[in-house]
Design a protein around this motif. Sequence first.
Motif, PDB file in Angstrom:
ATOM      1  N   ARG A  82       0.806  -1.211   0.000  1.00 13.00           N
ATOM      2  CA  ARG A  82       0.000   0.000   0.000  1.00 13.00           C
ATOM      3  C   ARG A  82       0.844   1.269   0.000  1.00 13.00           C
ATOM      4  O   ARG A  82       0.297   2.382  -0.037  1.00 13.00           O
ATOM      5  CB  ARG A  82      -0.961  -0.003   1.189  1.00 13.00           C
ATOM      6  CG  ARG A  82      -0.375   0.380   2.517  1.00 13.00           C
ATOM      7  CD  ARG A  82      -1.353   0.238   3.667  1.00 13.00           C
ATOM      8  NE  ARG A  82      -2.629   0.879   3.412  1.00 13.00           N
ATOM      9  CZ  ARG A  82      -3.693   0.827   4.233  1.00 13.00           C
ATOM     10  NH1 ARG A  82      -3.607   0.132   5.370  1.00 13.00           N
ATOM     11  NH2 ARG A  82      -4.808   1.430   3.935  1.00 13.00           N
TER      12      ARG A  82
ATOM     13  N   SER B 132       2.896   2.428  -2.342  1.00 13.37           N
ATOM     14  CA  SER B 132       2.827   3.126  -3.629  1.00 13.37           C
ATOM     15  C   SER B 132       2.337   2.157  -4.691  1.00 13.37           C
ATOM     16  O   SER B 132       2.436   0.940  -4.540  1.00 13.37           O
ATOM     17  CB  SER B 132       4.194   3.680  -4.041  1.00 13.37           C
ATOM     18  OG  SER B 132       5.084   2.630  -4.371  1.00 13.37           O
ATOM     19  N   ARG B 133       1.847   2.708  -5.796  1.00 15.35           N
ATOM     20  CA  ARG B 133       1.325   1.859  -6.863  1.00 15.35           C
ATOM     21  C   ARG B 133       2.421   1.078  -7.576  1.00 15.35           C
ATOM     22  O   ARG B 133       2.139   0.052  -8.190  1.00 15.35           O
ATOM     23  CB  ARG B 133       0.566   2.705  -7.892  1.00 15.35           C
ATOM     24  CG  ARG B 133      -0.772   3.210  -7.405  1.00 15.35           C
ATOM     25  CD  ARG B 133      -1.627   3.598  -8.599  1.00 15.35           C
ATOM     26  NE  ARG B 133      -2.895   4.172  -8.207  1.00 15.35           N
ATOM     27  CZ  ARG B 133      -3.950   4.304  -9.016  1.00 15.35           C
ATOM     28  NH1 ARG B 133      -3.843   3.890 -10.277  1.00 15.35           N
ATOM     29  NH2 ARG B 133      -5.050   4.842  -8.606  1.00 15.35           N
TER      30      ARG B 133
ATOM     31  N   ARG C  91       3.019  -4.492  -4.791  1.00 19.85           N
ATOM     32  CA  ARG C  91       1.683  -3.983  -5.068  1.00 19.85           C
ATOM     33  C   ARG C  91       0.758  -5.097  -5.555  1.00 19.85           C
ATOM     34  O   ARG C  91      -0.397  -5.226  -5.140  1.00 19.85           O
ATOM     35  CB  ARG C  91       1.746  -2.878  -6.126  1.00 19.85           C
ATOM     36  CG  ARG C  91       0.404  -2.185  -6.413  1.00 19.85           C
ATOM     37  CD  ARG C  91      -0.081  -1.405  -5.221  1.00 19.85           C
ATOM     38  NE  ARG C  91      -1.234  -0.561  -5.529  1.00 19.85           N
ATOM     39  CZ  ARG C  91      -1.806   0.264  -4.663  1.00 19.85           C
ATOM     40  NH1 ARG C  91      -1.333   0.346  -3.422  1.00 19.85           N
ATOM     41  NH2 ARG C  91      -2.840   1.000  -5.010  1.00 19.85           N
TER      42      ARG C  91
ATOM     43  N   TRP D   1      -5.669  -4.875  -5.726  1.00 24.73           N
ATOM     44  CA  TRP D   1      -5.879  -3.433  -5.829  1.00 24.73           C
ATOM     45  C   TRP D   1      -6.585  -3.117  -7.146  1.00 24.73           C
ATOM     46  O   TRP D   1      -6.167  -3.582  -8.212  1.00 24.73           O
ATOM     47  CB  TRP D   1      -4.549  -2.697  -5.795  1.00 24.73           C
ATOM     48  CG  TRP D   1      -3.844  -2.743  -4.476  1.00 24.73           C
ATOM     49  CD1 TRP D   1      -2.853  -3.599  -4.107  1.00 24.73           C
ATOM     50  CD2 TRP D   1      -4.064  -1.874  -3.363  1.00 24.73           C
ATOM     51  NE1 TRP D   1      -2.438  -3.319  -2.833  1.00 24.73           N
ATOM     52  CE2 TRP D   1      -3.157  -2.264  -2.340  1.00 24.73           C
ATOM     53  CE3 TRP D   1      -4.925  -0.801  -3.123  1.00 24.73           C
ATOM     54  CZ2 TRP D   1      -3.105  -1.615  -1.104  1.00 24.73           C
ATOM     55  CZ3 TRP D   1      -4.878  -0.156  -1.895  1.00 24.73           C
ATOM     56  CH2 TRP D   1      -3.974  -0.571  -0.903  1.00 24.73           C
TER      57      TRP D   1
ATOM     58  N   THR E 272      -4.055   7.185   0.054  1.00 27.67           N
ATOM     59  CA  THR E 272      -2.692   7.470  -0.411  1.00 27.67           C
ATOM     60  C   THR E 272      -2.492   7.091  -1.869  1.00 27.67           C
ATOM     61  O   THR E 272      -1.942   7.866  -2.661  1.00 27.67           O
ATOM     62  CB  THR E 272      -1.673   6.711   0.461  1.00 27.67           C
ATOM     63  OG1 THR E 272      -1.845   7.112   1.823  1.00 27.67           O
ATOM     64  CG2 THR E 272      -0.241   7.007   0.015  1.00 27.67           C
ATOM     65  N   THR E 273      -2.925   5.882  -2.249  1.00 24.60           N
ATOM     66  CA  THR E 273      -2.681   5.411  -3.615  1.00 24.60           C
ATOM     67  C   THR E 273      -3.917   5.507  -4.508  1.00 24.60           C
ATOM     68  O   THR E 273      -3.863   5.129  -5.680  1.00 24.60           O
ATOM     69  CB  THR E 273      -2.175   3.957  -3.604  1.00 24.60           C
ATOM     70  OG1 THR E 273      -3.144   3.132  -2.947  1.00 24.60           O
ATOM     71  CG2 THR E 273      -0.838   3.853  -2.871  1.00 24.60           C
TER      72      THR E 273
END
Length: 536
Positions: free
Chosen positions: A120, A122-123, A128, A133, A160-161
């Motif tokens: 979680r 960053s993408r 990931r 997601w 956040t993402t």
Amino acid sequence: MNAQQSPLLWWQKDIIYQVYPRSFQDSNADGIGDLEGIRRRVGYLRSLGINAIWLSPIYASPMADFGYDISDYTGIHPLFGNMNDFDRLIAEVHDAGMKLILDLVPNHTSDQHPWFIESRSSRDNPKRNWYLWYDARPDGSVPNNWLSAFGGSAWEWDETTQQYYYHAFLKEQPDLNWRNPEVQEAMLNVMRFWLDRGVDGFRVDVMWHMIKDQQLRDNPVNPGYLPHMPTCDQVLPVYSTDQPEVHELVQKMRQLLDTYHERMMIGEIYLPINKLVMYYGAGNNGAHLPFNFMLLSLPWDARQIAASIDEYEGALPARAWPNWVLGNHDQPRVTSRVGLQQARVAAMMLLTLRGTPTIYYGDEIGMRDVPIPFEEVQDPQGLNMPDKNLSRDPARTPMQWDNSVNAGFTTARPWLRLAADYSRINVQRQEQDPYSMLHLYKRLIKLRQQSPALYGGNYIPVHADTQALAYIRKAEDAPSFMIILNLSHRPCYFKAWQQPCKGRIILATSPELEGTQVADAVNLAGDEGIIIELEP
């Protein structure tokens, strides 16, 4: 209905006993059961006749779902002790000639697991794709209509993402992406860690959830939904569970187990029989024992149970081994479902049907669900549902060992309150009472373990009507038995029309009947069960 010809392995012949660690025995006065407490009670389990212990999760966890939210798959939660405590426990279990089975929770982790924290962040983080997601729909809504088993949408927004992640249970339990080979290898490594440490097998949590529809199609609306049902039942989980690819994953887990000596895998699977048996795998390369929860869900009706036993026996693949369950940590206790007297009949059924039986801790003394005041409810299923009666706390209360303070479970305040009648319903008192539930269990277990017909023989249906269920267990060159169970509270009359019923009652829920000779016709009181050793 035929018994297999090859010698039985331990998991086919043995009886499995589920320990809920929080509630079995506290050794350090914190009100919560632990590994050292379990170790101190190994002698009791051995005296009961148990050969295999299954532990609910003991891993490191924030305890959002009491250990089913794991933050470290190879660590022990300090509440339960440490790895030295685990090693002492498994050594004592093995020294007693018993086996130890661990819960494995591969479908999801805790949101505090390092894998998810990375995922979680960053993408473009390498982890990931270890979780599920997805973007919002064009209108900003959740990716689809899948629902959490604990209430509400199964999708949680990450600010956040700017994507949603999927959680079949609590939002603190994000689902892993089992389509990712890295996830598969990581979980196989978890299994290797514990197998190398000596565990004899795994009970795999929510096995049928492990992979989801790649197209994320909406689940169909459930036309049979009623207001009293859990909110997750508003849709039918045809795309979020039981996908065809899950069997490939189970096969990989089985292949790993097969590289070790006589290790086994149980699958938690709440599915109809025709789908459940698919988890044995083609050629029995899947789960050794896909849990059969039939006796947890069926109405306590002789004809329905008899028909379902026949359906199960008829659906089993060649050489597949059956199993039976009367209780677990997610369901009301059997004594609360069918009553104390019928619980004795149920015990006789559990321990005389063909296949491996699983006993839930405390059922052997007739523990009942304990009323937990709303303000004391701890189970997230109860806390997150409008209906607190969906809490699983009542079936998870501390083991009732004796009539001392807190039933001998702890010297501190127990994490859940005990039954008000624990001074009467406990192990110590029942060990001194030859008519107790505990003595009935001990005698049934001993008879089963000494009788080839019961632990490995064929199952032959005989009769079922509005009250009674009768069947024969038969093996070559060994005594055969007819079991007759009255599943009603009224007297019933049984006459064997097609199978001879001549022999002697060797075990009964009412010991006064034992030693009685029978010949074709049997009269049973309400709530009565008997085992007849048939004449050759």
